[in-house]
Design an enzyme around this catalytic site. Structure first.
Site, PDB file in Angstrom:
ATOM      1  N   LYS A   1     -12.433   2.846   1.144  1.00  0.00           N
ATOM      2  CA  LYS A   1     -11.320   2.328   0.501  1.00  0.00           C
ATOM      3  C   LYS A   1     -11.713   1.195  -0.354  1.00  0.00           C
ATOM      4  CE  LYS A   1      -6.707   0.707   2.369  1.00  0.00           C
ATOM      5  NZ  LYS A   1      -5.941   0.490   3.560  1.00  0.00           N
TER       6      LYS A   1
ATOM      7  N   GLU B   1       0.634  -1.188  -0.124  1.00  0.00           N
ATOM      8  CA  GLU B   1       0.122   0.076   0.127  1.00  0.00           C
ATOM      9  C   GLU B   1       0.731   1.175   0.013  1.00  0.00           C
ATOM     10  OE1 GLU B   1      -4.045  -1.107   2.151  1.00  0.00           O
ATOM     11  OE2 GLU B   1      -2.227  -1.391   3.577  1.00  0.00           O
TER      12      GLU B   1
END
Length: 128
Positions: free
Chosen positions: A105, A27
């Protein structure tokens, strides 16, 4: 003292950002999309009766504050990203009494075919 999230509000939905927030190394390296929904509680009666932007809060200014707060530092948790945005909103817009923020998300690193993960915070300005 109970929270009071009633009254006039400014609403911004589906503000899209690309960021590097998250727990996992991928990420931080690759980044991903995030979407932010906001409700800001403020008295809009002067703006509604005068039809003058100078008596209100500009959506563009809110967006700029959110973008700056979102980009300012990498966080592991979207709860922390949300709190950082709320803190900046309260700092920059003294007339805002409360904020409801949702951060979504859609590419969270969990095994889901469709959907999204997210958090929602409800915050009221602390008495000075």
């Amino acid at each position: 003292m109970g929270q009071n999230f009633t009254g006039d509000r400014i609403i911004l939905k589906d503000l899209g950002f690309y960021g590097y927030h998250g727990v996992f190394a991928e990420e931080a390296k690759l980044g991903q999309r995030f979407f932010v929904d906001l409700e800001l509680g403020a008295d809009l009666s002067a703006t509604a009766t005068t039809d003058r932007l100078s008596t209100g809060i500009s959506y563009a200014d809110i967006y700029d504050v959110v973008k700056t707060a979102f980009d300012s530092r990498r966080m592991k948790l979207i709860e922390a990203v949300a709190q950082n945005i709320v803190d900046e909103i309260f700092d920059k817009f003294q007339r805002v009494e409360w904020v409801i923020i949702r951060i979504r998300k859609p590419e969270a690193p969990i095994a889901m075919v469709q959907g999204e993960a997210g958090v929602e915070l409800h915050r009221q300005r602390k008495a000075q």
